[in-house]
Design an enzyme around this catalytic site. Structure first.
Site, PDB file in Angstrom:
ATOM      1  N   ASP A   7       0.756  -1.075   0.102  1.00  0.00           N
ATOM      2  CA  ASP A   7       0.045  -0.007  -0.110  1.00  0.00           C
ATOM      3  C   ASP A   7       0.753   1.339  -0.115  1.00  0.00           C
ATOM      4  O   ASP A   7       0.344   2.543   0.489  1.00  0.00           O
ATOM      5  CB  ASP A   7      -0.875   0.069   1.150  1.00  0.00           C
ATOM      6  N   LYS A  21       2.295   1.899  -4.976  1.00  0.00           N
ATOM      7  CA  LYS A  21       3.304   1.601  -6.093  1.00  0.00           C
ATOM      8  C   LYS A  21       2.383   1.861  -7.455  1.00  0.00           C
ATOM      9  O   LYS A  21       3.077   2.260  -8.483  1.00  0.00           O
ATOM     10  CB  LYS A  21       3.367   0.118  -5.845  1.00  0.00           C
ATOM     11  N   GLY A  67      -4.208  -4.694  -4.394  1.00  0.00           N
ATOM     12  CA  GLY A  67      -5.170  -3.721  -5.042  1.00  0.00           C
ATOM     13  C   GLY A  67      -4.281  -2.439  -5.182  1.00  0.00           C
ATOM     14  O   GLY A  67      -3.921  -1.705  -4.318  1.00  0.00           O
ATOM     15  N   HIS A  68      -3.910  -2.184  -6.534  1.00  0.00           N
ATOM     16  CA  HIS A  68      -3.350  -0.800  -6.875  1.00  0.00           C
ATOM     17  C   HIS A  68      -4.478   0.254  -7.119  1.00  0.00           C
ATOM     18  O   HIS A  68      -5.215   0.009  -7.945  1.00  0.00           O
ATOM     19  CB  HIS A  68      -2.407  -0.773  -7.828  1.00  0.00           C
ATOM     20  N   GLN A 114       2.340  -6.105  -2.911  1.00  0.00           N
ATOM     21  CA  GLN A 114       2.536  -5.851  -1.616  1.00  0.00           C
ATOM     22  C   GLN A 114       3.993  -5.454  -1.342  1.00  0.00           C
ATOM     23  O   GLN A 114       4.363  -4.569  -2.173  1.00  0.00           O
ATOM     24  CB  GLN A 114       2.677  -7.513  -0.958  1.00  0.00           C
TER      25      GLN A 114
END
Ligand code: GDP
Length: 428
Positions: free
Chosen positions: A17, A20, A44-45, A226
């Site tokens: 988080d 990225k 989750g981006h 991650q």
């Protein structure tokens, strides 16, 4: 043979988080290919393009740049159903992705039974890992246990069903033992397998494709999911994800050699957050925790879970610099700290026996008992969201960045001061 093209790895340096997605989106402007090398739909981006928000779980965020080729490497575990949901949602929002997405024929398939098992195991575990329940752990277990099914297997129906039936029977037995039902499993399996041919049509040899592009002088970006502290080997084991998140995995997870990587950019948030279970040494006191969580919108992109927040921890980012061999750092969310009166940076840990270490301990339970040694810096208390040049940042913000750079052992190359693409400060 020489390689005229550049190959940059983007890796998270904390517990994920870090932003990225935003950094990959910014860097994708200048690359031809973006490839994911590990993880699955647990990542989750969140990327903002204009006023639109996109949350991408499996397809690399480079997809939001016209014409870029986006690949999923052999190191990922691919949930077919969720993959096409994401794919179709992008198409529905007007993103032209035809011919731009490729999936390694060696990538593991994450089947619905992995998801069922993940939820059942986490639910009944005494020590919870805080998984996202997306089946990632069980899918990697099947990979290591040589029970997995790969994209290439979709081309041979008989073998595919033999392997799936055996793996599924094992899971159903385990679900029974855990007192967990498997009623909807067959329907979910049918739905997933119905998409098999569609996925097979996207399969490619990712390693050769990247290598050929590099030889042709193209630029490639390898995107990690991650963060370093969630790496299966180097993170806070067992409160980690089930794959190697760090830069070394970028080569094995895409099928190129480590010597083909030319740059490793570490993404660090200007403070620290953690979602899921496990220690967070530099955690804020509850009031500050709520305050920064609200300022930074620190809620998980995949699960909506509130993230725990804390001061910048340079013991962790030094580990990240060393493990990943960082050639540069992108600092994100500096703007979130704009209103704070005072900032602290953890520079070392005091262990329960009173000794002080600058190294991240391997013993995760000991890590839960360390007292960070803090250095205090004055806050800049001025908005940074409109700043686009380093020299226009408040001097105290620059001093904070200088200290991060010094303690992390890697130079700051970008500073992000907001969610938008334009809110980025390149550092020469
Ligand atoms: P990732 O998985 O590492 O890509 O991180 P996430 O997408 O889960 O979390 C990053 C969140 O922070 C997203 O909502 C981004 O839009 C947001 N973000 C990224 N960079 C910045 C920044 O510089 N400032 C602010 N305020 N938000 C940012």
């Amino acid at each position: 043979m020489s390689q005229p093209g550049s190959c940059t790895v983007v890796v998270g340096c904390q517990w994920g988080d870090e932003g990225k997605g935003k950094i990959v989106d910014v860097l994708a402007e200048n690359v031809d290919i973006v490839a994911r090398y590990q993880g699955g739909a647990n990542a989750g981006h969140t990327v903002h393009v204009g006023d639109a928000e996109f949350v991408l779980h499996q397809i690399p965020s480079g997809i939001l740049h016209e014409g870029r080729r986006c690949l999923l490497g052999n190191g990922v575990v691919l949930d077919i159903h969720q993959f096409f949901e994401e794919y179709d949602a992008l198409v529905a929002r007007g993103i032209d992705i035809d011919g731009r997405v490729g999936v390694s024929s060696r990538a593991q398939l994450l089947m619905p039974y992995h998801r069922f098992l993940d939820k059942a195991v986490e639910n009944s575990a005494e020590v919870k890992i805080g998984t996202t329940g997306r089946g990632i752990g069980p899918a990697y277990e099947d990979k290591a246990g040589r029970r997995g099914v790969r994209v290439a297997d979709l081309g041979n129906t008989k073998r595919l069903h033999e392997r799936i039936d055996a793996a599924k029977a094992r899971v159903v037995q385990r679900l029974d033992e855990l007192g967990w039902g498997s009623e909807d499993l067959d329907r979910a399996m049918d739905e997933a397998l119905a998409l098999g041919d569609r996925l097979l049509a996207l399969s490619t040899e990712v390693g050769p494709e990247i290598s050929a592009s590099l030889r042709a002088g193209k630029s490639v970006l390898l995107e990690g999911a991650q963060g370093t502290a969630l790496d299966l080997d180097h993170g806070t084991y067992p409160f980690v994800t089930s794959s190697n998140t760090t830069a070394g995995a970028a080569a094995t997870g895409t099928g190129i050699g480590p010597t083909q990587v030319t740059d490793v950019i570490g993404v660090v948030k200007a403070y620290t957050t953690r979602v899921g279970e496990g220690p967070l040494p530099s955690a804020f006191e509850p009031e500050m925790d709520d305050h920064v969580r609200t300022l930074g919108g620190e809620f998980g992109a995949t699960t909506g879970r509130p993230r725990r927040c804390g001061w910048f921890d340079s013991v962790l980012t030094r580990l990240a610099s060393q493990v990943n061999g960082l050639t540069g750092v992108a600092v994100t969310k500096l703007d979130v700290l704009d209103t704070l009166h005072e900032l602290q940076i953890a520079t070392a840990y005091r262990l329960p026996d009173g000794s002080v270490t600058e190294h991240f301990p391997a013993d995760t339970w000991a890590l839960g008992k360390v007292e960070p040694v803090y250095e205090t810096m004055p806050g800049w208390q001025a908005p940074t969201t409109e700043v686009r040049k380093l020299e226009d940042l408040p001097p105290r913000a620059r001093a904070y960045l200088d200290r991060i750079e010094e303690l992390t052992n890697a130079s700051v190359r970008w500073v992000s001061v907001g969610t938008k693409r334009s809110q980025i400060i390149p550092v020469a």
